[in-house]
Design an enzyme around this catalytic site. Structure first.
Site, PDB file in Angstrom:
ATOM      1  N   GLU A 135       0.826  -1.207   0.000  1.00 54.33           N
ATOM      2  CA  GLU A 135       0.000   0.000   0.000  1.00 54.33           C
ATOM      3  C   GLU A 135       0.863   1.259   0.000  1.00 54.33           C
ATOM      4  O   GLU A 135       0.546   2.244  -0.677  1.00 54.33           O
ATOM      5  CB  GLU A 135      -0.940  -0.028   1.207  1.00 54.33           C
ATOM      6  N   ASP A 142      -2.787  -8.907  18.893  1.00 50.56           N
ATOM      7  CA  ASP A 142      -1.482  -9.288  18.350  1.00 50.56           C
ATOM      8  C   ASP A 142      -0.564  -9.922  19.379  1.00 50.56           C
ATOM      9  O   ASP A 142       0.305 -10.727  19.030  1.00 50.56           O
ATOM     10  CB  ASP A 142      -0.773  -8.052  17.771  1.00 50.56           C
ATOM     11  N   ALA A 198      -6.159  -6.481  12.349  1.00 54.14           N
ATOM     12  CA  ALA A 198      -7.184  -5.834  13.165  1.00 54.14           C
ATOM     13  C   ALA A 198      -8.338  -6.758  13.565  1.00 54.14           C
ATOM     14  O   ALA A 198      -8.795  -6.718  14.713  1.00 54.14           O
ATOM     15  CB  ALA A 198      -7.732  -4.610  12.421  1.00 54.14           C
ATOM     16  N   GLN A 199      -8.847  -7.577  12.658  1.00 61.59           N
ATOM     17  CA  GLN A 199     -10.062  -8.337  12.938  1.00 61.59           C
ATOM     18  C   GLN A 199      -9.953  -9.295  14.124  1.00 61.59           C
ATOM     19  O   GLN A 199     -10.846  -9.324  14.982  1.00 61.59           O
ATOM     20  CB  GLN A 199     -10.533  -9.076  11.683  1.00 61.59           C
TER      21      GLN A 199
END
Length: 425
Positions: free
Chosen positions: A174, A305, A322-323
């Protein structure tokens, strides 16, 4: 520390990331005192940090005050501090502003950048895990382009306009796509004396494809999108060193660059005091049971995490994205409500909602179970999902406005050197 005494159980949460805030949100009506510790007074929407670093968004679009999130909680307290150690025997934490006892402790500290023991890289590269680091990258990028615009030294100009990214995971991909679009949309208009072709973006990956965690189908699409944008992709290439001027790889390649961004790995942000069987040293994660309780401790939990929950589907733990953090936070919050009502706790089950990454304007890739696709539809889906999960209505509106403006004008409005970057500051 000036935390009020309470007759209710005290729950201490370390970390205001996705896991921590989703856990606390579930406890709004619970008869307990909640104390949140974090090094920053805001929650960071980390998936969009790269947009701050490439002048696509301002920092306040992806950050939200932690106190504001929980202002309607009746017995919530936030403290801006570093938690240095856990004293599990006395149920106490040691922080930079004093000690505090707990009845229950929830660790949600996330990850930190992993340099794999290379001190030169750690001292000279640009990491991107926090808002200040993203702003440093933005300032350095713009400063180097400004320097390139005025120098007469061709070698120096080439080094200033050479951008090298380590790691072709979602963050690296990204970031590379955003830098390539910056070159295409901004350089020609704002810096007419610079040739667009003089700015080069390199992405270096040790494995044999970009986006290794995603399917091979979308990996090939993402690489094609990057190459169409002019990004130079270097696969099966391992970085050996960076001295501040030259990136050297193990196979002898050299990249002269003034901007080397490290997105090649993370490791758990551990808190001292818990070790032994509870700690998986190789992964720097706490081993937890199906209720996110750290193995060997009755009142200490780990989320997101930093937690490693083994299962048949995830023998090495859930992915550090994130999920899982969001879902674990919500599940533990519900379990605390059950526990306080003398009800049976429910084990955590991860629902994989898919993975996505954007490469640029109208270019994204998505994996959702057996669906693997890319292009404009994937990009609009990526945009909707990220807007939805941003914390705060204001942040959603500002981000949507910025993206709409950039889409229409091919512009990145946040290209401001507000705080000039200087190494060591």
């Amino acid at each position: 520390m000036n935390i009020p005494n309470t007759k209710n159980p005290r729950i201490i949460v370390i970390g205001g990331g996705f896991a921590g805030i989703n856990f606390i949100k579930k406890l709004k009506k619970l008869k307990a005192q909640i104390v949140l510790f974090d090094r920053h007074n805001y929650h960071t929407f980390q998936p969009l940090l790269y947009q701050v670093s490439t002048a696509g968004l301002e920092a306040d679009s992806i950050a939200y005050p932690l106190r504001k999130i929980f202002r309607k909680h009746t017995d919530f307290h936030f403290r801006l501090a570093e938690v240095n150690r856990i004293d599990a025997e006395h149920k106490e934490i040691v922080t930079s502003i004093g000690n505090l006892t707990y009845d229950y402790l929830v660790i949600a500290t996330g990850t930190r950048t992993n340099y794999f023991g290379n001190e030169n890289i750690e001292n000279n590269c640009m990491p991107m895990k926090t808002v200040p680091q993203a702003l440093n990258i933005r300032s350095l990028m713009l400063q180097n382009i400004e320097k390139a615009d005025i120098t007469d030294d061709e070698t120096e100009r080439k080094r200033l306009l050479n951008f090298v990214i380590a790691g072709a995971g979602p963050t690296g991909v990204e970031l590379a796509g955003a830098l390539a679009e910056f070159r295409k949309g901004i350089l020609e208009n704002d810096y007419p004396e610079l040739d667009e072709d003089e700015m080069n973006v390199h992405i270096i990956e040790g494995l044999d494809r970009v986006l290794p965690p995603m399917s091979e189908t979308v990996s090939k699409k993402a690489q094609k999108y990057l190459e169409n944008l002019g990004v130079q992709v270097h696969l099966k290439t391992f970085i050996k060193d960076y001295d501040g001027k030259t990136v050297t790889t193990k196979d002898g390649k050299k990249f002269e660059t003034a901007t080397f961004i490290w997105a090649a790995g993370v490791t758990g942000a551990l808190v001292k005091g818990i070790d032994g069987k509870a700690l998986v040293e190789k992964a720097n994660r706490y081993k937890v049971d199906k209720f996110n309780r750290i193995i060997g401790f009755d009142a200490i939990y780990a989320l997101g995490d930093i937690a490693l929950m083994e299962s048949d589907a995830y023998p090495k733990g859930h992915p550090q994205v994130a999920q899982p953090a969001i879902q674990q936070g919500k599940n533990l919050g519900e379990n605390f409500k059950r526990m306080f009502s003398n009800k049976k706790m429910e084990p955590f089950e991860y629902f994989d909602k898919g993975t996505m990454a954007t490469v640029g304007r109208n270019k994204a890739v998505v994996d959702i179970k057996k669906l693997h696709f890319g292009g404009a539809v994937a990009w609009f889906l990526w945009m909707f999902v990220h807007l939805w999960f941003l914390v705060g209505f204001r942040n959603r509106v500002i981000t949507f406005f910025n993206w709409t403006y950039s889409y229409i004008n091919y512009d990145r409005a946040a290209r401001l050197i507000i705080r000039p970057f200087k190494k060591g500051i």
